[in-house]
Design an enzyme around this catalytic site. Sequence first.
Site, mmCIF file in Angstrom:
data_model
loop_
_atom_site.group_PDB
_atom_site.id
_atom_site.type_symbol
_atom_site.label_atom_id
_atom_site.label_comp_id
_atom_site.label_asym_id
_atom_site.label_seq_id
_atom_site.Cartn_x
_atom_site.Cartn_y
_atom_site.Cartn_z
ATOM 1 N N ASP A 280 0.818 -1.225 0.000
ATOM 2 C CA ASP A 280 0.000 0.000 0.000
ATOM 3 C C ASP A 280 0.845 1.266 0.000
ATOM 4 O O ASP A 280 0.326 2.364 0.202
ATOM 5 C CB ASP A 280 -0.896 0.007 1.247
ATOM 6 C CG ASP A 280 -1.723 -1.257 1.331
ATOM 7 O OD1 ASP A 280 -2.212 -1.691 0.271
ATOM 8 O OD2 ASP A 280 -1.853 -1.821 2.428
ATOM 9 N N HIS B 204 26.950 10.900 -10.723
ATOM 10 C CA HIS B 204 25.651 10.857 -10.025
ATOM 11 C C HIS B 204 25.683 9.755 -8.956
ATOM 12 O O HIS B 204 24.852 8.846 -8.949
ATOM 13 C CB HIS B 204 24.503 10.640 -11.014
ATOM 14 C CG HIS B 204 24.177 11.877 -11.804
ATOM 15 N ND1 HIS B 204 23.304 11.897 -12.861
ATOM 16 C CD2 HIS B 204 24.605 13.152 -11.679
ATOM 17 C CE1 HIS B 204 23.208 13.125 -13.359
ATOM 18 N NE2 HIS B 204 24.007 13.900 -12.651
ATOM 19 N N ASP C 57 26.020 17.688 -4.217
ATOM 20 C CA ASP C 57 25.211 18.233 -5.311
ATOM 21 C C ASP C 57 23.767 18.052 -4.878
ATOM 22 O O ASP C 57 23.261 16.926 -4.847
ATOM 23 C CB ASP C 57 25.522 17.458 -6.601
ATOM 24 C CG ASP C 57 24.781 18.021 -7.822
ATOM 25 O OD1 ASP C 57 23.834 18.819 -7.648
ATOM 26 O OD2 ASP C 57 25.155 17.630 -8.948
ATOM 27 N N ASP D 103 19.990 23.948 -8.102
ATOM 28 C CA ASP D 103 20.911 22.849 -8.446
ATOM 29 C C ASP D 103 22.322 23.349 -8.141
ATOM 30 O O ASP D 103 22.931 24.032 -8.971
ATOM 31 C CB ASP D 103 20.736 22.491 -9.929
ATOM 32 C CG ASP D 103 21.632 21.336 -10.350
ATOM 33 O OD1 ASP D 103 22.258 20.706 -9.478
ATOM 34 O OD2 ASP D 103 21.705 21.075 -11.573
ATOM 35 N N HIS E 144 31.175 15.629 -18.765
ATOM 36 C CA HIS E 144 29.797 16.126 -18.871
ATOM 37 C C HIS E 144 29.756 17.537 -19.453
ATOM 38 O O HIS E 144 30.768 18.101 -19.834
ATOM 39 C CB HIS E 144 29.112 16.093 -17.490
ATOM 40 C CG HIS E 144 29.805 16.876 -16.414
ATOM 41 N ND1 HIS E 144 29.689 18.231 -16.280
ATOM 42 C CD2 HIS E 144 30.625 16.477 -15.402
ATOM 43 C CE1 HIS E 144 30.376 18.636 -15.241
ATOM 44 N NE2 HIS E 144 30.973 17.601 -14.687
ATOM 45 N N HIS F 16 23.073 23.190 -18.130
ATOM 46 C CA HIS F 16 21.780 22.736 -18.636
ATOM 47 C C HIS F 16 20.737 23.736 -18.179
ATOM 48 O O HIS F 16 20.920 24.429 -17.180
ATOM 49 C CB HIS F 16 21.444 21.318 -18.139
ATOM 50 C CG HIS F 16 21.534 21.150 -16.646
ATOM 51 N ND1 HIS F 16 20.548 21.588 -15.790
ATOM 52 C CD2 HIS F 16 22.499 20.621 -15.848
ATOM 53 C CE1 HIS F 16 20.893 21.317 -14.548
ATOM 54 N NE2 HIS F 16 22.085 20.742 -14.540
ATOM 55 N N HIS G 293 16.918 19.320 -14.974
ATOM 56 C CA HIS G 293 17.362 19.419 -16.373
ATOM 57 C C HIS G 293 16.117 19.889 -17.119
ATOM 58 O O HIS G 293 15.307 19.082 -17.565
ATOM 59 C CB HIS G 293 17.868 18.078 -16.902
ATOM 60 C CG HIS G 293 19.132 17.640 -16.214
ATOM 61 N ND1 HIS G 293 19.753 16.442 -16.446
ATOM 62 C CD2 HIS G 293 19.906 18.251 -15.293
ATOM 63 C CE1 HIS G 293 20.847 16.340 -15.697
ATOM 64 N NE2 HIS G 293 20.959 17.427 -14.988
ATOM 65 N N GLU H 207 28.579 24.557 -14.310
ATOM 66 C CA GLU H 207 29.078 23.492 -13.458
ATOM 67 C C GLU H 207 30.264 22.718 -14.039
ATOM 68 O O GLU H 207 30.158 21.535 -14.342
ATOM 69 C CB GLU H 207 27.955 22.514 -13.121
ATOM 70 C CG GLU H 207 27.155 21.993 -14.317
ATOM 71 C CD GLU H 207 26.088 20.980 -13.883
ATOM 72 O OE1 GLU H 207 26.431 20.046 -13.147
ATOM 73 O OE2 GLU H 207 24.929 21.136 -14.290
ATOM 74 N N TYR I 129 37.516 15.183 -12.618
ATOM 75 C CA TYR I 129 37.388 13.937 -11.867
ATOM 76 C C TYR I 129 38.517 13.002 -12.319
ATOM 77 O O TYR I 129 38.603 12.681 -13.508
ATOM 78 C CB TYR I 129 36.041 13.269 -12.151
ATOM 79 C CG TYR I 129 34.891 14.266 -12.156
ATOM 80 C CD1 TYR I 129 34.143 14.524 -11.020
ATOM 81 C CD2 TYR I 129 34.575 14.982 -13.334
ATOM 82 C CE1 TYR I 129 33.108 15.452 -11.031
ATOM 83 C CE2 TYR I 129 33.548 15.907 -13.359
ATOM 84 C CZ TYR I 129 32.820 16.148 -12.211
ATOM 85 O OH TYR I 129 31.802 17.068 -12.233
ATOM 86 N N ARG J 214 33.513 19.446 -8.426
ATOM 87 C CA ARG J 214 32.559 20.136 -9.296
ATOM 88 C C ARG J 214 32.076 21.353 -8.521
ATOM 89 O O ARG J 214 31.886 21.281 -7.301
ATOM 90 C CB ARG J 214 31.381 19.217 -9.661
ATOM 91 C CG ARG J 214 30.327 19.889 -10.533
ATOM 92 C CD ARG J 214 29.367 18.899 -11.215
ATOM 93 N NE ARG J 214 28.507 18.167 -10.311
ATOM 94 C CZ ARG J 214 28.636 16.881 -10.013
ATOM 95 N NH1 ARG J 214 29.629 16.177 -10.541
ATOM 96 N NH2 ARG J 214 27.796 16.287 -9.189
ATOM 97 N N GLU K 105 29.087 24.261 -8.907
ATOM 98 C CA GLU K 105 27.885 24.507 -9.716
ATOM 99 C C GLU K 105 27.043 25.631 -9.116
ATOM 100 O O GLU K 105 26.645 25.569 -7.958
ATOM 101 C CB GLU K 105 27.045 23.217 -9.770
ATOM 102 C CG GLU K 105 25.732 23.379 -10.506
ATOM 103 C CD GLU K 105 24.986 22.051 -10.683
ATOM 104 O OE1 GLU K 105 25.137 21.158 -9.822
ATOM 105 O OE2 GLU K 105 24.250 21.929 -11.680
HETATM 106 N N1 GLY Z 1 22.284 17.600 -10.160
HETATM 107 C C1 GLY Z 1 22.401 17.105 -11.456
HETATM 108 C C2 GLY Z 1 23.173 18.025 -12.288
HETATM 109 O O1 GLY Z 1 23.941 18.798 -11.780
HETATM 110 O O2 GLY Z 1 23.017 18.076 -13.467
HETATM 111 MN MN MN Z 2 23.301 20.579 -12.821
HETATM 112 MN MN MN Z 3 23.842 19.435 -9.800
#
Ligand code: GLY
Ligand code: MN
Ligand code: MN
Length: 439
Positions: A40, A243, A260, A271, A350, A354, A361, A384, A388, A406, A408
């Site tokens: 449930d 991630h 993050d 973000d 990456h 975005h 995103h 960002e 790495y 990172r 961001e």
């Molecule tokens: N938190 C996911 C990204 O930075 O795109």
């Molecule tokens: Mn991001």
């Molecule tokens: Mn992020």
Amino acid sequence: MRRPTIDPGIFKKRRERLAAQTQGAAVIVPAHPELIRNHDVHFPYRQDSHLYYLTGFEEPESVLVLRPGMTPEYVLFVRKKDVHRETWDGFRYGPEGAEREFGVDKAYPFDEIDKVLPTLLEGVEKVYYRLYWNTEFDGHLQRALESVRIKQGRSGTGLLPIIDSSEILGEMRLKKEPIELEWLRRACEISAEGHVAAMKFTHPGVNERQVQAVVEYTFRMHGSPRDGYGSIVASGASATTLHYVFNDQPCKEGDLLLIDAGAEYNHFTGDITRTFPVSGRFTDVQTRFYEKVLQVQKAILKMIRPGIAFKSMQDTTIEMLTDALLELGILKGSANHIIEQQLFKKYYPHGVSHWLGMDVHDCGLYKIKGESRRLEPGMCFTVEPGLYVPLDDQDAPKEFRGLGVRIEDDVVVTDLGCEVMTSKAPKEIHDMASIIGKG
Ligand code: GLY
Ligand code: MN
Ligand code: MN
């Protein structure tokens, strides 16, 4: 009894903007299905962003059918009132409540969808709908379309082209209106509070999930109902997993911690990523590595203004991070060769940005007719860059292996440049050092 917390007039204006572009068509947007976790228990529910954007309605099992220029124009299918179910699961508006509180012209119980939807599609020239996004609802639409086609026989009408609604809605959501900017700014501020709290709390020996709890507790305490995405709390070499989801390791003296995480506010999300030493003190190697990423991040923030191509941010990031990798001795050879062969991707896999909004995103095209989109005031996105170095990377000098950084921030393009909406989360080494572990 519940009442909508946001002025329904805001959603009405959005529907009017959409209607002006879709006369003669029907725009159909279903809710996300509920996902059962076990027995449930459901996974926490969050409305589909397009549906919320156009209605403000948060219940599952609802569908918007907007028929610009027709009567009724604004139709919503919703769950029926049900005393028994409401005793277990709580309040639902029901069709009457939807009409009364959300300005719906005509609301029907969801279980009448197969009977009513075909009648709503009669006389419609085309349908805006995102196929294969909600496969459960695809079936309802398919049955409705079949019924309309059969009914219209050899009249030559009733072909009902289906157009993906994502482009038109994505474009509407891309440039934020003033009220949306207010909400996004608030989401960013709350997100920054969470990062500051995490820095203050962190010390050697705490578990990543305890830091996660502090971040998310702070979000809730500042009025955020939910996180915009799963928080990433990655210490040591886990930061090299972009991630990382486990968030279950102890944070060790000497390690960096990458967080993050972003808070939602009125369905907009921040973000933010910050990377800082668990002990509060960067080693010399960590300082050199961190400062390279910070330098790139600041350079990209500086170049943002209306008219530049979205892609130019990525190109500059790649050039600058490649130079950084050469200067640190992590890559060798010529910058041109590294960029041509995309060798930097081992350490920077990456994008630098975005779109950001109701979804982390967010929607909106990145290219128009094959060309990178140019920035315009009101567009919101992240900046960002990151580096790495895999722990087992035999090519990199030993001292850098297992480092992941990172940084961001979230920005909105202004007439002359950009506004950094996440600036309350410190990122300078000395600013972070003054609060880490001091909570
Ligand atoms: N938190 C996911 C990204 O930075 O795109
Ligand atoms: Mn991001
Ligand atoms: Mn992020």
